[in-house]
Design an enzyme around this catalytic site. Structure first.
Site, PDB file in Angstrom:
ATOM      1  N   ILE A  28       0.574  -0.702   0.243  1.00  0.00           N
ATOM      2  CA  ILE A  28       0.149  -0.009   0.121  1.00  0.00           C
ATOM      3  C   ILE A  28       0.721   0.923  -0.157  1.00  0.00           C
ATOM      4  O   ILE A  28       1.052   2.217   1.346  1.00  0.00           O
ATOM      5  CB  ILE A  28      -0.808   0.270   1.357  1.00  0.00           C
ATOM      6  CG1 ILE A  28      -1.098  -1.690   2.212  1.00  0.00           C
ATOM      7  CG2 ILE A  28      -1.546   0.785   1.058  1.00  0.00           C
ATOM      8  CD1 ILE A  28      -2.350  -1.891   3.135  1.00  0.00           C
ATOM      9  N   PRO A  29       1.167   1.390  -1.288  1.00  0.00           N
ATOM     10  CA  PRO A  29       2.757   2.319  -1.144  1.00  0.00           C
ATOM     11  C   PRO A  29       1.886   4.000  -1.044  1.00  0.00           C
ATOM     12  O   PRO A  29       0.491   3.889  -1.493  1.00  0.00           O
ATOM     13  CB  PRO A  29       3.088   2.771  -2.292  1.00  0.00           C
ATOM     14  CG  PRO A  29       2.058   1.631  -3.344  1.00  0.00           C
ATOM     15  CD  PRO A  29       2.109   0.552  -2.566  1.00  0.00           C
ATOM     16  N   HIS A  30       1.694   5.427  -0.394  1.00  0.00           N
ATOM     17  CA  HIS A  30       1.219   5.701  -0.016  1.00  0.00           C
ATOM     18  C   HIS A  30       1.556   7.009   0.801  1.00  0.00           C
ATOM     19  O   HIS A  30       2.055   7.456   1.042  1.00  0.00           O
ATOM     20  CB  HIS A  30      -0.121   5.634   0.906  1.00  0.00           C
ATOM     21  CG  HIS A  30      -0.082   4.601   1.770  1.00  0.00           C
ATOM     22  ND1 HIS A  30       0.607   3.742   2.945  1.00  0.00           N
ATOM     23  CD2 HIS A  30      -0.236   6.225   3.510  1.00  0.00           C
ATOM     24  CE1 HIS A  30       1.020   3.944   3.987  1.00  0.00           C
ATOM     25  NE2 HIS A  30       0.659   5.412   4.386  1.00  0.00           N
ATOM     26  N   ALA A  31       0.444   8.051   0.638  1.00  0.00           N
ATOM     27  CA  ALA A  31       1.233   9.886   0.814  1.00  0.00           C
ATOM     28  C   ALA A  31      -0.402  10.423   1.023  1.00  0.00           C
ATOM     29  O   ALA A  31      -1.089  10.261   0.370  1.00  0.00           O
ATOM     30  CB  ALA A  31       2.208  10.046   0.513  1.00  0.00           C
TER      31      ALA A  31
END
Lengths: 150, 530
Positions: free
Chosen positions: A63-66
């Site tokens: 879950i790459p996220h920003a």
């Protein structure tokens, strides 16, 4: 509020060597729709988060996220990788990758939707349905049904 | 099992909620109740105080600092990185259960003197669901937890300071106290040590022991008050609590003053933290405003509101005692005994002791003997009680009991404070009965003492030493019997009350098995894994 995810943001045959390529590939889809205004800037934010603590979790999920100033509205891009990509989870590479992009300011409604998406990801049935999805529209429908209840 | 959990991750949009969901699912599967506070970007819906109070254990699944951690003080706690809650939620619940089970024994075992043991380990069945308790019983449990926390931090000071003072008397005789602090002993006037660099010259190495011991002892009431407030209000309680304790010592209010000061300080900080300040000053509330305001209020309270009445009461008692001279000696001895054990070094005790020293100065050696004998009884009676009926006492109390023999023998009445502070209503009257017996008998036997200090180490200065020891032994037996009896009466009542028994039992010292009885969180902190 526009849709969290559209078929354009879904890649069911994700090919990437590592998680940074995955992020680039999925973020590009958001960028081409104008939801990410500065691709490099957004990727730097994602990378910073990823370096804090890898976002992979057991069960084949990344879950790459920003939360980023370069995001205009909350968006979700989804990639499915046959071989899997390492996202730092203890049990191996992730075959389901969600790139979550949230605007830095993000109002509560948007963030609540992302929160309920995150909650769905925990459920094995939801993951399995994503693995079984035959085309991008099926993924979009699934997310809309499970997360937004429509 | 009822649980509360906090989940939090760096960004607050994904793992926070995944962890919450995973915990909720796992709890549902395992038949537990859980309430999760997600401290994420979407804003946290805070757990209610009721939810926290009812919880048996707390789970922190966090990669960042928990906001409002002090709300959970005193609960068995498991802390893991947020991902552990997502991938291993079932295992995490099992660990929380384990933490609940361990909460009681861990209190005693975690660190000597550091973690209090409210009571002997209760049978597993005593871990009753906390929601069955009446609120009064629950308050009683809390009150006992708070006091036990203060006591557990105080015990090492009592042991270290008391034993050093006892050693000073053993090696230096009764005059060591006068050599250090100044005073008259057997016609010799000592100026006291004003310049510590001359301590060894003036008072010898025994004087050094005495000085160190009495310095540790001077922290006894501040530590008690400070850590009672700490147990109630976490770190923010420490300053007003310790200052209240220091002032209680300064005004001569003794450990009862410290007990009250600590409880008031804790309650005051809790009340202040309820106040929701404007955002502009919210950031400085915990570091500046709350310590400042609470310490100011407690200081004024201790100095002005409590200090003067205590001094006035001491003057009144002193005059009254002076008027009693010449009346029935046995009654006077009993009265002095009651006073010595009433507050174990507090204002009333001081009046009796000063009366004894005053009598000594004017040539009446019997009063001094009665006062000293009566002052030796409380620690010895407690030490005897812990040996005869160890099950009635917590681990830390039993440890304190080992040191209490020596403290009592050295006329360090304060050695009984840990027991009295933990359970004043049962312990103090019992000890008063014992000390009164000894005081009366010492007067009846006509024992005398030419030393104002020193306990058994100055037995050479005691007239009729055999009878003197008999008087002490009799008082010790009476005191110990009363303590044991009083502790068991409380328990019998508990057994009789079918409903609410769990809460009352916990308040009474039998309920250590309940999760809420943990004074210090048994934190299982796992290193953040990358």
């Amino acid at each position: 509020m526009s849709d969290l995810i559209t078929p354009d943001f879904v890649d069911l045959d994700l090919r990437a060597a590592d998680r940074h390529e995955v992020a680039f590939s999925l973020a590009s889809r958001l960028a081409s729709d104008g939801r990410v205004t500065d691709l490099a800037g957004f990727l730097a934010d994602v990378r910073a988060r990823e370096e804090q603590m890898p976002t992979g979790i057991e069960g084949g999920i990344g879950i790459p996220h920003a939360r980023s100033a370069h995001v205009t509205e909350p968006s979700l891009a989804f990639g499915r990788s046959t071989g899997g990509v390492d996202f730092g989870a203890e049990d191996g590479p992730a075959d389901l990758v969600f790139l979550i992009a949230a605007p830095a300011g993000g109002d509560t409604d948007h963030l609540t939707i992302l929160a309920s998406l995150a909650r769905r990801l925990v459920h094995a049935s939801f993951r399995q349905a994503l693995r079984d999805a035959s085309d991008p529209q099926a993924v979009v429908d699934l997310v809309n049904k499970e997360v937004l209840g429509r | 099992m009822r649980l509360v959990a906090v989940t939090a991750c760096p960004t607050g949009i994904a793992h926070t909620y995944m962890a919450a969901e995973a915990l909720e699912q796992a709890a549902k599967d395992a038949g537990h109740q859980i309430s999760v506070e997600t401290q994420g970007a979407a804003g946290a819906v805070p757990l209610t105080p009721d939810q926290i109070a009812a919880a048996d254990a707390v789970i922190f699944a966090v990669d960042v600092e928990v906001r409002g951690r002090d709300r959970f003080a005193g609960k068995p706690t498991v802390e893991v990185p947020v991902k552990k809650a997502i991938s291993g939620s079932a295992e995490l619940l099992a660990r929380a259960e384990e933490a609940v089970r361990q909460a009681a024994p861990a209190n005693a075992a975690a660190a000597p003197g550091d973690a209090p043991a409210p009571a002997p380990a209760a049978p597993a069945g005593a871990a009753a669901p906390s929601d069955q308790r009446s609120s009064a019983a629950r308050f009683g449990t809390h009150l006992r937890q708070w006091m036990m926390t203060g006591v557990s931090y105080m015990i090492p000071f009592v042991a270290a300071g008391g034993i050093l003072i006892a050693l000073a008397f053993m090696f230096g005789g009764a005059e060591v106290a006068m050599k250090v602090n100044g005073g008259v002993f057997q016609g010799h006037t000592y100026p006291g040590v004003t310049d510590l660099s001359k301590l060894i010259d003036q008072a010898g190495y025994a004087g050094v022991l005495f000085k160190i011991g009495s310095t540790a002892f001077s922290m006894l009431v501040p530590v008690l008050a400070g850590f009672i407030a700490y147990a109630m209000a976490d770190r923010q309680g420490l300053v007003p609590g310790i200052v209240s304790g220091l002032l209680a010592s300064a005004i001569g209010a003794g450990f009862l003053g410290g007990l009250v000061g600590g409880l008031l300080a804790g309650a005051l900080v809790l009340a202040l933290t309820r106040y929701k300040p404007p955002r502009a000053i919210a950031g400085i509330m915990p570091v500046v405003v709350i310590p400042l305001v609470s310490t100011l209020i407690m200081g004024v309270l201790m100095l002005v509101v409590i200090g003067e009445p205590i001094a006035a009461a001491q003057r009144g008692l002193t005059d009254w005692l002076g008027g009693l001279s010449g009346t029935n000696a046995i009654l006077l001895g009993a009265l002095l005994g009651l006073m010595m054990a009433f507050d174990l070094g507090g204002p009333v005790n001081k009046v009796a002791y000063t009366f004894g020293v005053g009598s000594l100065a004017s040539g009446d050696l019997k009063v001094m003997a009665a006062v000293m004998a009566a002052g030796m009884v409380p620690p010895i009676a407690m030490a005897l009680s812990t040996v005869v009926r160890p099950k009635l006492f917590g681990e830390s109390e039993r440890k304190a009991g080992e040191a209490a023999w020596l403290l009592g023998a050295s006329f360090i009445t304060e050695g009984a404070i840990p027991f009295a502070a933990a359970d004043p209503l049962r312990v103090l009257p019992s000890l008063m009965a014992g000390s009164a017996t000894t005081g009366a008998l010492s007067m009846a036997f006509g024992a005398t003492s030419r030393a104002p200090h020193g306990g058994l180490w100055v037995i050479g200065l005691i007239g009729r030493p055999g009878l003197y020891l008999l008087a002490i032994a009799a008082g010790v037996l009476v005191g110990a019997a009363c303590v044991i009896g009083a502790k068991q009466i409380g328990r019998a009542e508990v057994a009789g009350e079918a409903e609410g028994a769990a809460g009352a039992a916990a308040a009474d010292g039998a309920g250590a098995g309940t999760g809420a009885a943990a004074d210090k969180p048994a934190v299982n902190h796992e290193a953040l894994v990358g």
